[in-house]
Design an enzyme around this catalytic site. Sequence first.
Site, PDB file in Angstrom:
ATOM      1  N   ASP A  11      31.317  48.296  42.884  1.00  0.00           N
ATOM      2  CA  ASP A  11      31.585  46.948  42.378  1.00  0.00           C
ATOM      3  C   ASP A  11      30.233  46.304  42.068  1.00  0.00           C
ATOM      4  O   ASP A  11      29.185  46.818  42.479  1.00  0.00           O
ATOM      5  CB  ASP A  11      32.342  46.127  43.433  1.00  0.00           C
ATOM      6  CG  ASP A  11      32.616  44.692  42.980  1.00  0.00           C
ATOM      7  OD1 ASP A  11      32.950  44.493  41.794  1.00  0.00           O
ATOM      8  OD2 ASP A  11      32.474  43.761  43.793  1.00  0.00           O
ATOM      9  N   SER A  12      30.268  45.182  41.386  1.00  0.00           N
ATOM     10  CA  SER A  12      29.036  44.430  41.147  1.00  0.00           C
ATOM     11  C   SER A  12      28.439  43.926  42.452  1.00  0.00           C
ATOM     12  O   SER A  12      27.273  43.571  42.507  1.00  0.00           O
ATOM     13  CB  SER A  12      29.348  43.231  40.261  1.00  0.00           C
ATOM     14  OG  SER A  12      30.310  42.409  40.903  1.00  0.00           O
ATOM     15  N   TYR A  43      28.578  40.224  37.342  1.00  0.00           N
ATOM     16  CA  TYR A  43      28.953  40.950  36.124  1.00  0.00           C
ATOM     17  C   TYR A  43      29.766  40.032  35.200  1.00  0.00           C
ATOM     18  O   TYR A  43      29.760  40.207  33.986  1.00  0.00           O
ATOM     19  CB  TYR A  43      29.822  42.158  36.477  1.00  0.00           C
ATOM     20  CG  TYR A  43      29.072  43.423  36.865  1.00  0.00           C
ATOM     21  CD1 TYR A  43      27.711  43.419  37.160  1.00  0.00           C
ATOM     22  CD2 TYR A  43      29.748  44.637  36.938  1.00  0.00           C
ATOM     23  CE1 TYR A  43      27.063  44.591  37.521  1.00  0.00           C
ATOM     24  CE2 TYR A  43      29.105  45.811  37.290  1.00  0.00           C
ATOM     25  CZ  TYR A  43      27.762  45.786  37.582  1.00  0.00           C
ATOM     26  OH  TYR A  43      27.126  46.940  37.936  1.00  0.00           O
ATOM     27  N   GLY A  44      30.488  39.099  35.789  1.00  0.00           N
ATOM     28  CA  GLY A  44      31.393  38.238  35.019  1.00  0.00           C
ATOM     29  C   GLY A  44      30.709  37.459  33.912  1.00  0.00           C
ATOM     30  O   GLY A  44      31.340  37.025  32.958  1.00  0.00           O
ATOM     31  N   CYS A  74      36.273  46.968  40.482  1.00  0.00           N
ATOM     32  CA  CYS A  74      35.798  45.752  39.818  1.00  0.00           C
ATOM     33  C   CYS A  74      36.571  45.595  38.515  1.00  0.00           C
ATOM     34  O   CYS A  74      36.537  46.484  37.656  1.00  0.00           O
ATOM     35  CB  CYS A  74      34.306  45.901  39.531  1.00  0.00           C
ATOM     36  SG  CYS A  74      33.590  44.528  38.607  1.00  0.00           S
ATOM     37  N   ASN A  75      37.272  44.485  38.361  1.00  0.00           N
ATOM     38  CA  ASN A  75      38.041  44.248  37.140  1.00  0.00           C
ATOM     39  C   ASN A  75      37.118  44.111  35.930  1.00  0.00           C
ATOM     40  O   ASN A  75      37.406  44.621  34.850  1.00  0.00           O
ATOM     41  CB  ASN A  75      38.859  42.958  37.281  1.00  0.00           C
ATOM     42  CG  ASN A  75      39.902  43.063  38.371  1.00  0.00           C
ATOM     43  OD1 ASN A  75      41.042  43.393  38.109  1.00  0.00           O
ATOM     44  ND2 ASN A  75      39.516  42.811  39.618  1.00  0.00           N
ATOM     45  N   CYS A 185      39.989  39.371  40.428  1.00  0.00           N
ATOM     46  CA  CYS A 185      38.603  39.769  40.698  1.00  0.00           C
ATOM     47  C   CYS A 185      38.600  40.233  42.142  1.00  0.00           C
ATOM     48  O   CYS A 185      39.205  39.578  43.013  1.00  0.00           O
ATOM     49  CB  CYS A 185      37.673  38.578  40.502  1.00  0.00           C
ATOM     50  SG  CYS A 185      36.014  38.805  41.170  1.00  0.00           S
ATOM     51  N   THR A 186      37.919  41.341  42.405  1.00  0.00           N
ATOM     52  CA  THR A 186      38.018  41.942  43.742  1.00  0.00           C
ATOM     53  C   THR A 186      37.321  41.118  44.832  1.00  0.00           C
ATOM     54  O   THR A 186      37.509  41.366  46.016  1.00  0.00           O
ATOM     55  CB  THR A 186      37.459  43.375  43.743  1.00  0.00           C
ATOM     56  OG1 THR A 186      36.123  43.361  43.202  1.00  0.00           O
ATOM     57  CG2 THR A 186      38.329  44.281  42.911  1.00  0.00           C
ATOM     58  N   HIS A 187      36.533  40.142  44.418  1.00  0.00           N
ATOM     59  CA  HIS A 187      35.940  39.246  45.422  1.00  0.00           C
ATOM     60  C   HIS A 187      36.977  38.290  46.017  1.00  0.00           C
ATOM     61  O   HIS A 187      36.843  37.838  47.149  1.00  0.00           O
ATOM     62  CB  HIS A 187      34.812  38.408  44.803  1.00  0.00           C
ATOM     63  CG  HIS A 187      33.514  39.151  44.634  1.00  0.00           C
ATOM     64  ND1 HIS A 187      33.336  40.142  43.704  1.00  0.00           N
ATOM     65  CD2 HIS A 187      32.336  39.042  45.295  1.00  0.00           C
ATOM     66  CE1 HIS A 187      32.093  40.597  43.780  1.00  0.00           C
ATOM     67  NE2 HIS A 187      31.468  39.949  44.736  1.00  0.00           N
TER      68      HIS A 187
HETATM   69  N1  DGL Z   1      34.295  41.796  41.614  1.00  0.00           N
HETATM   70  C1  DGL Z   1      34.264  41.784  40.209  1.00  0.00           C
HETATM   71  C2  DGL Z   1      35.635  41.827  39.576  1.00  0.00           C
HETATM   72  O1  DGL Z   1      36.557  42.360  40.136  1.00  0.00           O
HETATM   73  C3  DGL Z   1      33.344  40.900  39.448  1.00  0.00           C
HETATM   74  C4  DGL Z   1      32.409  39.995  40.110  1.00  0.00           C
HETATM   75  C5  DGL Z   1      31.228  39.601  39.239  1.00  0.00           C
HETATM   76  O2  DGL Z   1      31.347  38.690  38.414  1.00  0.00           O
HETATM   77  O3  DGL Z   1      30.204  40.240  39.413  1.00  0.00           O
HETATM   78  O4  DGL Z   1      35.824  41.354  38.487  1.00  0.00           O
END
Ligand code: DGL
Length: 264
Positions: A11-12, A43-44, A74-75, A185-187
Amino acid sequence: MVKDAPIGVFDSGVGGLSVLDEIQRLLPHESLLYVADCGHIPYGEKTPEFIRERSHLIAGFFREQGAKAFVIACNTATVAAVAELRRDFPDWPLVGMEPAVKPAAAATRSGVVGVLATTGTLQSAKFAALLDRFASDVRVVTQPCPGLVELIETGDLDSPALRQLLQVYVEPLLEAGCDTIILGCTHYPFLKPLLAQMLPPSIILIDTGAAVARQLQRLLAEGDLLAEGNPQATQFWTSGDLQHLRNILPKLWKNAGIVQKFAL
Ligand code: DGL
């Protein structure tokens, strides 16, 4: 590929730990490797080209480590890079993830579904295609959440600043009549306890971690690759600050693990 080889998950940042948890729960015999690309978060807000480059590099690293399968937890990285990764590693079981539009469309009673996700995910053609395919009978209200990932990365799951920001993002969904909210988002699954306090109890929250673990199980079973022995200790790498990940890991991850620097 040997059955007891590890699975690479990335993931990011720390968000993918919510997916890693589901994988470990469903597949307790598997050895797991996890790369948190914390040096390049979020990453977003990055370009798809940048995310593709990072994803490729991390995939190559997992190949060198002898990983038998690869999970993009990570989506945002999935929408940017999964097609290219599938093309470049055709023989490798690979699982990506995307916001759970289909189950949410099936679950809603009000006919209005909310999606909390990153700007990158919501702006992608892959997400638009997902809506076309599964959401024609419901209204979907999307809400990008800049700043949320950065706070979660500090280990903050319930400060006043976080609550305030989350309130700003959730409010429009409630006003629009959403009874089902996708955590895209996985966060965000780490915010479930806080969301449970903030939202009416009738609201359904949907995330994709468990479905990703089941898809991984299916692919491994198809390739006769399910591990049978005892797993190795989970290994973590971060491209960000090593000590920071060591400090916040106990809050987000139940088990001990080895944390190393990811220098690529
Ligand atoms: N956890 C990531 C996701 O599922 C993205 C988080 C980020 O923006 O880095 O989209």
